[in-house]
Every structure is written in structure tokens, then in C-alpha cells.
Design a protein around this motif. Sequence first.
Motif, PDB file in Angstrom:
ATOM      1  N   PHE A   1       0.880  -1.175   0.000  1.00  0.00           N
ATOM      2  CA  PHE A   1       0.000   0.000   0.000  1.00  0.00           C
ATOM      3  C   PHE A   1       0.912   1.218   0.000  1.00  0.00           C
ATOM      4  O   PHE A   1       1.007   1.972   0.961  1.00  0.00           O
ATOM      5  N   HIS A   2       1.590   1.436  -1.112  1.00  0.00           N
ATOM      6  CA  HIS A   2       2.579   2.512  -1.209  1.00  0.00           C
ATOM      7  C   HIS A   2       1.906   3.866  -1.373  1.00  0.00           C
ATOM      8  O   HIS A   2       0.953   4.010  -2.140  1.00  0.00           O
ATOM      9  N   LEU A   3       2.455   4.845  -0.699  1.00  0.00           N
ATOM     10  CA  LEU A   3       1.957   6.225  -0.775  1.00  0.00           C
ATOM     11  C   LEU A   3       2.707   6.952  -1.886  1.00  0.00           C
ATOM     12  O   LEU A   3       3.934   6.832  -1.989  1.00  0.00           O
ATOM     13  N   LYS A   4       1.970   7.725  -2.672  1.00  0.00           N
ATOM     14  CA  LYS A   4       2.593   8.397  -3.810  1.00  0.00           C
ATOM     15  C   LYS A   4       2.065   9.812  -3.955  1.00  0.00           C
ATOM     16  O   LYS A   4       0.966  10.141  -3.498  1.00  0.00           O
ATOM     17  N   LYS A   5       2.907  10.633  -4.610  1.00  0.00           N
ATOM     18  CA  LYS A   5       2.495  11.974  -4.990  1.00  0.00           C
ATOM     19  C   LYS A   5       3.235  12.331  -6.256  1.00  0.00           C
ATOM     20  O   LYS A   5       4.460  12.133  -6.317  1.00  0.00           O
ATOM     21  N   PRO A   6       2.563  12.854  -7.264  1.00  0.00           N
ATOM     22  CA  PRO A   6       3.211  13.111  -8.547  1.00  0.00           C
ATOM     23  C   PRO A   6       4.298  14.187  -8.479  1.00  0.00           C
ATOM     24  O   PRO A   6       5.281  14.104  -9.199  1.00  0.00           O
ATOM     25  N   SER A   7       4.096  15.186  -7.616  1.00  0.00           N
ATOM     26  CA  SER A   7       5.043  16.298  -7.573  1.00  0.00           C
ATOM     27  C   SER A   7       5.199  16.752  -6.116  1.00  0.00           C
ATOM     28  O   SER A   7       4.270  17.313  -5.543  1.00  0.00           O
ATOM     29  N   ALA A   8       6.356  16.488  -5.551  1.00  0.00           N
ATOM     30  CA  ALA A   8       6.571  16.762  -4.123  1.00  0.00           C
ATOM     31  C   ALA A   8       6.752  18.251  -3.861  1.00  0.00           C
ATOM     32  O   ALA A   8       7.303  19.000  -4.679  1.00  0.00           O
ATOM     33  N   LEU A   9       6.308  18.660  -2.672  1.00  0.00           N
ATOM     34  CA  LEU A   9       6.497  20.029  -2.179  1.00  0.00           C
ATOM     35  C   LEU A   9       7.384  19.997  -0.941  1.00  0.00           C
ATOM     36  O   LEU A   9       7.368  19.004  -0.184  1.00  0.00           O
ATOM     37  N   VAL A  10       8.114  21.073  -0.739  1.00  0.00           N
ATOM     38  CA  VAL A  10       8.942  21.148   0.474  1.00  0.00           C
ATOM     39  C   VAL A  10       8.078  20.967   1.716  1.00  0.00           C
ATOM     40  O   VAL A  10       8.481  20.324   2.698  1.00  0.00           O
ATOM     41  N   SER A  11       6.862  21.479   1.662  1.00  0.00           N
ATOM     42  CA  SER A  11       5.949  21.393   2.805  1.00  0.00           C
ATOM     43  C   SER A  11       5.455  19.967   3.067  1.00  0.00           C
ATOM     44  O   SER A  11       4.815  19.720   4.088  1.00  0.00           O
ATOM     45  N   ASP A  12       5.746  19.040   2.168  1.00  0.00           N
ATOM     46  CA  ASP A  12       5.393  17.634   2.408  1.00  0.00           C
ATOM     47  C   ASP A  12       6.379  16.963   3.363  1.00  0.00           C
ATOM     48  O   ASP A  12       6.139  15.832   3.804  1.00  0.00           O
ATOM     49  N   SER A  13       7.460  17.617   3.668  1.00  0.00           N
ATOM     50  CA  SER A  13       8.467  17.034   4.570  1.00  0.00           C
ATOM     51  C   SER A  13       7.835  16.775   5.928  1.00  0.00           C
ATOM     52  O   SER A  13       7.323  17.700   6.581  1.00  0.00           O
ATOM     53  N   ALA A  14       7.846  15.525   6.336  1.00  0.00           N
ATOM     54  CA  ALA A  14       7.169  15.114   7.580  1.00  0.00           C
ATOM     55  C   ALA A  14       7.453  13.639   7.803  1.00  0.00           C
ATOM     56  O   ALA A  14       8.168  12.995   7.039  1.00  0.00           O
ATOM     57  N   LEU A  15       6.852  13.119   8.870  1.00  0.00           N
ATOM     58  CA  LEU A  15       6.961  11.694   9.199  1.00  0.00           C
ATOM     59  C   LEU A  15       5.660  11.011   8.785  1.00  0.00           C
ATOM     60  O   LEU A  15       4.578  11.457   9.166  1.00  0.00           O
ATOM     61  N   TYR A  16       5.771   9.953   8.006  1.00  0.00           N
ATOM     62  CA  TYR A  16       4.607   9.277   7.451  1.00  0.00           C
ATOM     63  C   TYR A  16       4.480   7.877   8.039  1.00  0.00           C
ATOM     64  O   TYR A  16       5.447   7.121   8.096  1.00  0.00           O
ATOM     65  N   PHE A  17       3.265   7.560   8.454  1.00  0.00           N
ATOM     66  CA  PHE A  17       2.986   6.255   9.035  1.00  0.00           C
ATOM     67  C   PHE A  17       1.939   5.515   8.218  1.00  0.00           C
ATOM     68  O   PHE A  17       0.890   6.067   7.902  1.00  0.00           O
ATOM     69  N   CYS A  18       2.226   4.271   7.927  1.00  0.00           N
ATOM     70  CA  CYS A  18       1.255   3.358   7.358  1.00  0.00           C
ATOM     71  C   CYS A  18       0.648   2.553   8.504  1.00  0.00           C
ATOM     72  O   CYS A  18       1.353   2.243   9.485  1.00  0.00           O
ATOM     73  N   ALA A  19      -0.633   2.216   8.405  1.00  0.00           N
ATOM     74  CA  ALA A  19      -1.276   1.469   9.482  1.00  0.00           C
ATOM     75  C   ALA A  19      -2.291   0.506   8.903  1.00  0.00           C
ATOM     76  O   ALA A  19      -2.863   0.739   7.839  1.00  0.00           O
TER      77      ALA A  19
END
Lengths: 115, 114
Positions: free
Chosen positions: A74-92
Motif C-alpha cells: 500500500f505505497h503512498l505516492k504523490k506526482p510532484s513533491a512540495l517542500v511542505s510535504d516534509s514530515a513523518l509518514y505512518f502506514c497502518a
Amino acid sequence: AQSVAQPEDQVNVAEGNPLTVKCTYSVSGNPYLFWYVQYPNRGLQFLLKYITGDNLVKGSYGFEAEFNKSQTSFHLKKPSALVSDSALYFCAVRVSNQAGTALIFGKGTTLSVSS
Amino acid sequence: GAGVSQSPSNKVTEKGKDVELRCDPISGHTALYWYRQSLGQGLEFLIYFQGNSAPDKSGLPSDRFSAERTGGSVSTLTIQRTQQEDSAVYLCASSRDRGAYEQYFGPGTRLTVT
């Protein structure tokens, strides 16, 4: 045992490039899968979920995720990253037991988007 | 509307002392969860309340940990005789009911045991 794996502790990507944050799961029965994001000194925010239906789910902030049953991913994707996307991401993954519906989380992946 | 709130935001305590952490869920949410977030350990489920049903305590790490939920709303997580390994961020979440899937998280309480 039910489990979620996020194989990458950190993902680095340049702004404007596509990003992928990986997640695989192990669960008996049908999985209910989630992505959450945690910004510094903030609580977890729900991004998107897969319960049933289309394998490609769209969520907040332009993120999407693809459910792949054969690869249990269940991979997370985004076509065009933003600097503001910088964060910690959790899958659950949600599991059901006799009393409740606890979430089992992966260990998290830090996404760093450079300008 | 108001989200999940937790208090205190930070708590520093001496080893051996008892602490109480409070969670106010979103109004109308019948399900309430406690998790613990430790460095290098990710998020660990602790306990779950659903309405008036008996709570699921399967995630509590020891009998020093307990939680209650009064009136189906506010919840208190109590840690007795705190140890240094209890230092973590304690997160509370709520959801509309056991059939609804998204959990909404509070900002957490950062507990430091010295």
C-alpha cells in the motif's frame, strides 16, 4: 501476527519530483489500510484509507496510494513533491478483535523534500 | 469543530511517581484509543474503549498502566510507579464508532521520567 512494514527510515526527494513511500502489510482477512502524516510537534493527521473498491485511493494534499493485494503493499505516492510535504509518514492496518479496532502502525518513514 | 485534546502537553516526573494523562475526545465519538510513541519504536497500541463495553486492554505493557473512561467521554491514562522506559509521547485518538475507520489524534502528552 498482524504487522506493517515500512522498509525505508528516510526518503529524500527534490521538490517537483514524484515521491513514493513504501508500505507492506501482513494481515489475516481483508486489510483496512491507512496513511497518516505527522508534522513536527503536531499530532497525526489522517491522509487516506483503503477499505474496499478501487485499488487507487486519493487523499489529502494531493497524495494517493495504491493497494496491491498480490504484493501485499500500500505505497503512498504523490506526482510532484512540495517542500511542505516534509514530515513523518505512518502506514497502518486495522485489525479486528473481540472488543475493538486498534490500528497497527509501521515504524514511520521520514520524508525530506529539498528545494 | 474541536478536535481531540490532551493534557498536559508536557509532563516531567521523577521515577517512582504516579502520573495521570487526560484525553478529551471529539464530541459524539464513541470509540477512544490510547497509543504510545517512543523513539525508534513507532506507535504502540495501549488500550481501546468503545461505548459502555469492557475496554480492550491487550496493549497495556504492564499492570502499572491503567485507564478509565468516565461517562463515555473523557479518559484518563494512569501510570503508577513510573520508570524511565515509560518516557514517550502518549497519544489519544477517537473515532465515531467501531464501524468508522478513521481515527482522529490529539497532539499528545510528552512524558519524561527522570
